[in-house]
Structures are given as structure tokens and as C-alpha cells.
Design a protein around this motif. Structure first.
Motif, PDB file in Angstrom:
ATOM      1  N   PHE A 209       0.803  -1.220   0.000  1.00  0.00           N
ATOM      2  CA  PHE A 209       0.000   0.000   0.000  1.00  0.00           C
ATOM      3  C   PHE A 209       0.841   1.277   0.000  1.00  0.00           C
ATOM      4  N   ARG A 210       2.148   1.148  -0.111  1.00  0.00           N
ATOM      5  CA  ARG A 210       2.998   2.341  -0.035  1.00  0.00           C
ATOM      6  C   ARG A 210       2.669   3.386  -1.101  1.00  0.00           C
ATOM      7  N   GLY A 211       2.154   2.936  -2.225  1.00  0.00           N
ATOM      8  CA  GLY A 211       1.852   3.881  -3.300  1.00  0.00           C
ATOM      9  C   GLY A 211       0.534   4.605  -3.135  1.00  0.00           C
ATOM     10  N   TYR A 212      -0.215   4.296  -2.099  1.00  0.00           N
ATOM     11  CA  TYR A 212      -1.528   4.928  -1.913  1.00  0.00           C
ATOM     12  C   TYR A 212      -1.380   6.247  -1.169  1.00  0.00           C
ATOM     13  N   GLU A 213      -2.091   7.259  -1.640  1.00  0.00           N
ATOM     14  CA  GLU A 213      -1.943   8.612  -1.120  1.00  0.00           C
ATOM     15  C   GLU A 213      -2.355   8.718   0.345  1.00  0.00           C
ATOM     16  N   ASN A 214      -3.423   8.030   0.715  1.00  0.00           N
ATOM     17  CA  ASN A 214      -3.921   8.159   2.085  1.00  0.00           C
ATOM     18  C   ASN A 214      -4.275   6.780   2.636  1.00  0.00           C
ATOM     19  N   PHE A 215      -3.233   5.955   2.815  1.00  0.00           N
ATOM     20  CA  PHE A 215      -3.411   4.641   3.427  1.00  0.00           C
ATOM     21  C   PHE A 215      -3.131   4.751   4.917  1.00  0.00           C
ATOM     22  N   ASN A 216      -4.058   4.273   5.712  1.00  0.00           N
ATOM     23  CA  ASN A 216      -3.936   4.333   7.167  1.00  0.00           C
ATOM     24  C   ASN A 216      -4.129   2.937   7.738  1.00  0.00           C
ATOM     25  N   PHE A 217      -3.163   2.498   8.518  1.00  0.00           N
ATOM     26  CA  PHE A 217      -3.237   1.182   9.141  1.00  0.00           C
ATOM     27  C   PHE A 217      -3.353   1.344  10.651  1.00  0.00           C
ATOM     28  N   VAL A 218      -4.428   0.879  11.223  1.00  0.00           N
ATOM     29  CA  VAL A 218      -4.638   0.932  12.669  1.00  0.00           C
ATOM     30  C   VAL A 218      -4.228  -0.419  13.239  1.00  0.00           C
ATOM     31  N   TYR A 219      -3.144  -0.388  13.973  1.00  0.00           N
ATOM     32  CA  TYR A 219      -2.572  -1.601  14.563  1.00  0.00           C
ATOM     33  C   TYR A 219      -3.071  -1.668  16.010  1.00  0.00           C
ATOM     34  N   SER A 220      -4.076  -2.488  16.256  1.00  0.00           N
ATOM     35  CA  SER A 220      -4.733  -2.514  17.555  1.00  0.00           C
ATOM     36  C   SER A 220      -4.150  -3.641  18.399  1.00  0.00           C
ATOM     37  N   ASP A 221      -3.335  -3.265  19.354  1.00  0.00           N
ATOM     38  CA  ASP A 221      -2.636  -4.241  20.200  1.00  0.00           C
ATOM     39  C   ASP A 221      -3.133  -4.066  21.635  1.00  0.00           C
ATOM     40  N   SER A 222      -3.917  -5.028  22.111  1.00  0.00           N
ATOM     41  CA  SER A 222      -4.531  -4.892  23.433  1.00  0.00           C
ATOM     42  C   SER A 222      -4.667  -6.265  24.078  1.00  0.00           C
ATOM     43  N   PRO A 223      -4.432  -6.375  25.389  1.00  0.00           N
ATOM     44  CA  PRO A 223      -4.632  -7.649  26.078  1.00  0.00           C
ATOM     45  C   PRO A 223      -6.092  -8.072  26.121  1.00  0.00           C
ATOM     46  N   PHE A 224      -6.998  -7.123  25.835  1.00  0.00           N
ATOM     47  CA  PHE A 224      -8.423  -7.450  25.838  1.00  0.00           C
ATOM     48  C   PHE A 224      -8.871  -8.041  24.508  1.00  0.00           C
ATOM     49  N   ILE A 225      -7.995  -8.015  23.501  1.00  0.00           N
ATOM     50  CA  ILE A 225      -8.287  -8.670  22.232  1.00  0.00           C
ATOM     51  C   ILE A 225      -7.743 -10.083  22.305  1.00  0.00           C
ATOM     52  N   THR A 226      -8.615 -11.051  22.109  1.00  0.00           N
ATOM     53  CA  THR A 226      -8.210 -12.453  22.261  1.00  0.00           C
ATOM     54  C   THR A 226      -8.163 -13.218  20.959  1.00  0.00           C
ATOM     55  N   ASP A 227      -8.902 -12.777  19.944  1.00  0.00           N
ATOM     56  CA  ASP A 227      -8.932 -13.521  18.685  1.00  0.00           C
ATOM     57  C   ASP A 227      -9.502 -12.637  17.586  1.00  0.00           C
ATOM     58  N   HIS A 228      -9.731 -13.247  16.432  1.00  0.00           N
ATOM     59  CA  HIS A 228     -10.196 -12.534  15.244  1.00  0.00           C
ATOM     60  C   HIS A 228     -11.501 -11.781  15.503  1.00  0.00           C
ATOM     61  N   THR A 229     -12.432 -12.417  16.226  1.00  0.00           N
ATOM     62  CA  THR A 229     -13.755 -11.834  16.367  1.00  0.00           C
ATOM     63  C   THR A 229     -13.799 -10.673  17.352  1.00  0.00           C
ATOM     64  N   THR A 230     -12.849 -10.598  18.281  1.00  0.00           N
ATOM     65  CA  THR A 230     -12.905  -9.542  19.288  1.00  0.00           C
ATOM     66  C   THR A 230     -12.198  -8.260  18.861  1.00  0.00           C
ATOM     67  N   VAL A 231     -11.451  -8.285  17.769  1.00  0.00           N
ATOM     68  CA  VAL A 231     -10.766  -7.075  17.310  1.00  0.00           C
ATOM     69  C   VAL A 231     -11.788  -5.992  17.000  1.00  0.00           C
ATOM     70  N   THR A 232     -12.831  -6.352  16.249  1.00  0.00           N
ATOM     71  CA  THR A 232     -13.840  -5.378  15.854  1.00  0.00           C
ATOM     72  C   THR A 232     -14.553  -4.805  17.066  1.00  0.00           C
ATOM     73  N   ARG A 233     -15.002  -5.688  17.958  1.00  0.00           N
ATOM     74  CA  ARG A 233     -15.782  -5.229  19.105  1.00  0.00           C
ATOM     75  C   ARG A 233     -14.982  -4.265  19.977  1.00  0.00           C
ATOM     76  N   ARG A 234     -13.696  -4.502  20.091  1.00  0.00           N
ATOM     77  CA  ARG A 234     -12.853  -3.654  20.921  1.00  0.00           C
ATOM     78  C   ARG A 234     -12.733  -2.253  20.348  1.00  0.00           C
ATOM     79  N   ASN A 235     -12.924  -2.119  19.031  1.00  0.00           N
ATOM     80  CA  ASN A 235     -12.652  -0.840  18.371  1.00  0.00           C
ATOM     81  C   ASN A 235     -13.894  -0.145  17.835  1.00  0.00           C
ATOM     82  N   VAL A 236     -15.076  -0.625  18.189  1.00  0.00           N
ATOM     83  CA  VAL A 236     -16.302  -0.053  17.657  1.00  0.00           C
ATOM     84  C   VAL A 236     -16.419   1.448  17.910  1.00  0.00           C
TER      85      VAL A 236
END
Length: 498
Positions: A209-236
Motif C-alpha cells: 500500500f505504499r503507493g496509496y496517497e492516504n493509506f492508514n493502518f490501525v494496529y490494535s494491540d490490546s490484552p483485551f483482544i483475544t482472537d479474530h472476532t474480538t478485534v472489531t468489538r474492541r474498536n467499535v
């Protein structure tokens, strides 16, 4: 236009049949004349295969289009059946029809989704030039992802899950990114190292994605995130904040931006005409004719027999006071008759019904009014007293979502699963009835209650009920409702931004 109770904002349902595959949708008009469209794609555990349809978008000012990922009873990543990508073209036809009916352009649209829906948001956003893309824990290698779900893999690959076909699906999104399709898009991608898919499905593709003008990556690192399904809920909460900025025309970046541009008096005739023409309720599809009971009939027996005709229908759907009652089949000649397995309570009743054809379209409503005069009738919902040896209970429903003890937010708790040979599934908590949902032809069902749960542990008892009204033993869906979500604390790893 039929209505659904997925959120507090008015929602219309319809089916766009202008492509090779009918595409079911839900639509909600913008608030205060907002001139933006948010297109929402579903994840695997989405109730009724409509993602984010539990009220989380209630405060979003834009027009909302929920696109259902259900084709011939299967999920498809919104891409293909038997490697036939006409399915994808049918989906983009729906999106384009809604966008043009609103008088909008791709620059006034946001593609939104999580997991499978995140992949769809990336794919359609990049390939078809939509301005804003929010992809939450997407799967980049779709072929590898669907291998874990054999029924969906067979559906998408035509029963031939070969290395060649897996590679074709694996390359759908990466090839678009490598080609820098839609480089001006405002891209927001969220993932987490706690997501078990991160190392294979996300991290290897971030440098593309380096060539994209406005690419934003949110790297959500939290002990309350346990798996794939909880990433979304933690960041709603943070995601909703981002969405409202995008709706207002603000894409977080350095530079000058404007917002607003509401048009409260904008001409809505285009979208109104489209919604009417694709409505799930077809005025040309005649409402059921009720022969028995006659209007206002006084019935001495609490076992009421309904009968009539419904030309062109395959089944009927009965409701009383907003609650599902039953769904009897219709004979090929259009005749139908039905006697509920449970006695009706003494007193007046108004039962409303509509017909459903083979494509899922609904007729206008009809109703039957009657009064039960029997003194020995059982309370509404009480099971008829039939000797146990004459009953053959169906198997208890299988719970596929949530996982036992899973942590969910107050607005997201729902239940989904499978119940073979059942007509509907009913729900209760602590002995209190919560409602019921019909079971699809493939045995799947999903239920979203439409309210926010109190924080703490909950166990919802689920019962499969067959066409004879016989209920199974209960299956318990246990989950933990969290309190107020904490603010997003995310830090992107270095090396992904210019």
C-alpha cells in the motif's frame, strides 16, 4: 415497502434482480439531508447475513445500504458461485443503482466491512473506484480462508477445490493493490497481532500500500483482544467516530478539508422510485385470500383451522402482535390450510399474514380476525397436552455464535446456529420468552434481539420447534456482555508509512 426491526432507524428491504443473481438489501435514508452513502458488507456471523445491522449505525447521518451475502443459501465473499463472477457484477449493479438513484458519485461513498465483509469492502472499493474504504480485519487470501469452510469453498469453486482455483481467489485483492487500483482512495485498514489470521492474511500485504496517497493502518494491540472476532468489538467506538468523519467529508490526513454539504430539500424521487421497484413487497403479487375463519367469526374450539388460496406462493408467513406464529406451505394449485399445534387463548385475535414466492418476494398483507370462545383453551404459547410417547422431538439446535463465554458489547449480542428439520427456533432467558426466528431451508438461523443487554453474564436457551409444534431440548448460548468500551489505544508499527 417492508420494514425490518434491525435498528431504531427506519429500514426498507428489497431485492435487486437486474443482474444475473438476485441481491437482497436493506436501506435506510440519510438524516438531515446528508449527501453520502455507506455500503455495509457482512461477516460470517452476521445475523441473517446482514453485517452491522444491530443498531450500531443508528447515529450515522448517511444513507446506509446493507448488502446481504446469501446466494442459493450460501455465503460467497460477494464474489462468485462455481467461479462465475457474474455474482460480483450483480452486487456492484445493486450498489451502482442505489448510488445513482441518490444522485451520488463514487466520491460520496464509503465501503465498510469486517472480516469477510472487510475483504469485500477492499475489493469493491479498489476495483470500482469508491472514495472511502474501511476494512476491519480483512482476509487478503480468500482462497485459503474459505478452505476452512468446506461448504462455502465448494459453493464458490463449483465443488472443485483445486490449487489453481484457490490461487485465483487468493490473488483477487492482492493483484488490485499491486496494480495500485484507485490510488486516491482514503483507505483505513484495522488489524491486530492477537488476530490468529494476522501473520498470513494481513501483515505480508501491508507494504503493497505504499503507493496509496492516504493509506492508514490501525494496529490494535490490546490484552483485551483475544482472537479474530474480538478485534472489531474492541474498536467499535473509534470506528464509529472515523465513519462520521468520512460521512462529513473529512478523511483524517494533513491538508485542507471541508465538510457539511447537506441538502435537506434534495429531490428523493430517484431513490424512492428505485426502492419501490426493487421492494421485497410486490404489489403485483396478490395477498393471500382467507376463506376460513371468516372475518369476525366466533370460534368455539381453541384449535382454529385457517384455509384459503395464495396464487404463485410457496409458503405463507403468519404473525400476531409482531410475533412470528407459523409458516405453512402452499400447494402447487395455490390452496393452503393450517391448524396451529398450540391452542389459541380465549378472546379476540387478529392474525396477519403474507405470501412468499420462490424468489423470496412478499405479497401485501392480509389478515384474519376471530374470537375464541372456548373456556378450556390454553394460554397463548402453551404447548398442547399430547402424550409424550406420541411426540418425536427434533434435535436441539446447534449454536455457532457466540462461542461459549465469548465477550461481546451490549448492542452486539445475538445468537446464530443450525437446526435441521425445524421450522423455527425460540429463545428464553431465565424462563422468560425472548422471541423466535424462522429457520432457513438449509437449517441456518440467526437472531438479533434489537435491544442492548445489561453488562454481565447471560445464557439464552434456544429450542428448535418442528412443523408439528414439537420443541427440542434447549441448547444454551452463554456469553459475557462487557461494560462501556474503553477508548481505542492503537499504535501502528513502523515501516508501513512514507
Amino acid at each position: 415497502m417492508s420494514k425490518t426491526a434491525t435498528s431504531s432507524r427506519p429500514v426498507l428491504t428489497g431485492i435487486d434482480t437486474s443482474g444475473a443473481y438476485p441481491v437482497h438489501y436493506r436501506f435506510s435514508h440519510a438524516k438531515s439531508g446528508n449527501r453520502h452513502l455507506v455500503v455495509v458488507f457482512a461477516n460470517f456471523s452476521a445475523p441473517d447475513d446482514y453485517g452491522w445491522s444491530n443498531g450500531v449505525f443508528d447515529n450515522v447521518r448517511a444513507n446506509i445500504l446493507w448488502v446481504r451475502d446469501m446466494f442459493d443459501g450460501k455465503n460467497s465473499y460477494y464474489l462468485c458461485k462455481d467461479m462465475d463472477f457474474e455474482l460480483e457484477r450483480s452486487v456492484i449493479t445493486l450498489i451502482s443503482n442505489v448510488m445513482h438513484s441518490l444522485g451520488l458519485t463514487p466520491d460520496q461513498c464509503t465501503m465498510w466491512g469486517g472480516s469477510k465483509g472487510g475483504s469485500a469492502a477492499l475489493h469493491f472499493g479498489l476495483k470500482y473506484g469508491f472514495r472511502n474504504i474501511v476494512a476491519i480485519v480483512p482476509m487478503f487470501r480468500i482462497g485459503i480462508s474459505v478452505q476452512k469452510r468446506p461448504a462455502i469453498a465448494d459453493f464458490m469453486m463449483g465443488g472443485q477445490v483445486t490449487d489453481d482455483r484457490i490461487e485465483i481467489l487468493d490473488r483477487v485483492i492482492p493483484d488490485l493493490v499491486r496494480a495500485e487500483a484507485n490510488p486516491r482512495a482514503n483507505l483505513y485498514l484495522l488489524s491486530s497481532p492477537q488476530d490468529e489470521n494476522y501473520g498470513v492474511q494481513v501483515e505480508p500485504f501491508l507494504p503493497l500500500f505504499r503507493g496509496y496517497e492516504n493509506f492508514n493502518f490501525v494496529y490494535s494491540d490490546s490484552p483485551f483482544i483475544t482472537d479474530h472476532t474480538t478485534v472489531t468489538r474492541r474498536n467499535v467506538p473509534a470506528l464509529m467516530g472515523l465513519l462520521n468523519l468520512l460521512v462529513d467529508g473529512i478523511a483524517p490526513r494533513i491538508g485542507f478539508v471541508t465538510n457539511g454539504h447537506e441538502q435537506p430539500d434534495v429531490d428523493r424521487s430517484g431513490i424512492d422510485s428505485y426502492l419501490k421497484s426493487t421492494s421485497q413487497v410486490r404489489e403485483s403479487f396478490s395477498a393471500p385470500v382467507v376463506v376460513s375463519p371468516s372475518a369476525g367469526e366466533r370460534v368455539a374450539d381453541a384449535k382454529v383451522r385457517f384455509a384459503g388460496t395464495a396464487r404463485g406462493a410457496v409458503r405463507l408467513s403468519f404473525w400476531e402482535k409482531g410475533k412470528y406464529v407459523g409458516s405453512p406451505p402452499v400447494s402447487p394449485d395455490g390452496s393452503w390450510s393450517w391448524t396451529r399445534d398450540r391452542a389459541w387463548s380465549k378472546g379476540e385475535h387478529t392474525v396477519r399474514m403474507f405470501a412468499v414466492d420462490a424468489d423470496g418476494f412478499h405479497s401485501p398483507r392480509a389478515e384474519a380476525t376471530f374470537t375464541v370462545t372456548a373456556h378450556d383453551s390454553l394460554p397463548f404459547g402453551t404447548e398442547e397436552r399430547i402424550p409424550p410417547q406420541e411426540r418425536r422431538a427434533p434435535a436441539p439446535p446447534t449454536i455457532s455464535y457466540p462461542a461459549p463465554g465469548q465477550h461481546v458489547t451490549a448492542s452486539e449480542a445475538g445468537v446464530a446456529g443450525y437446526a435441521e428439520h425445524a421450522l423455527h427456533v425460540t429463545f428464553a432467558e431465565g424462563g422468560v420468552s425472548l422471541g423466535s426466528v424462522p429457520v432457513s431451508a438449509d437449517g441456518s438461523w440467526s437472531w438479533s434481539p434489537g435491544w442492548s443487554w445489561l453488562p454481565g453474564p447471560h445464557t439464552v436457551d434456544c429450542y428448535a420447534v418442528d412443523a408439528e409444534g414439537v420443541a427440542s431440548r434447549g441448547s444454551g448460548a452463554s456469553f459475557q456482555v462487557a461494560g462501556a468500551a474503553e477508548p481505542l489505544q492503537a499504535q501502528a508499527p513502523t515501516g508501513y508509512f512514507r
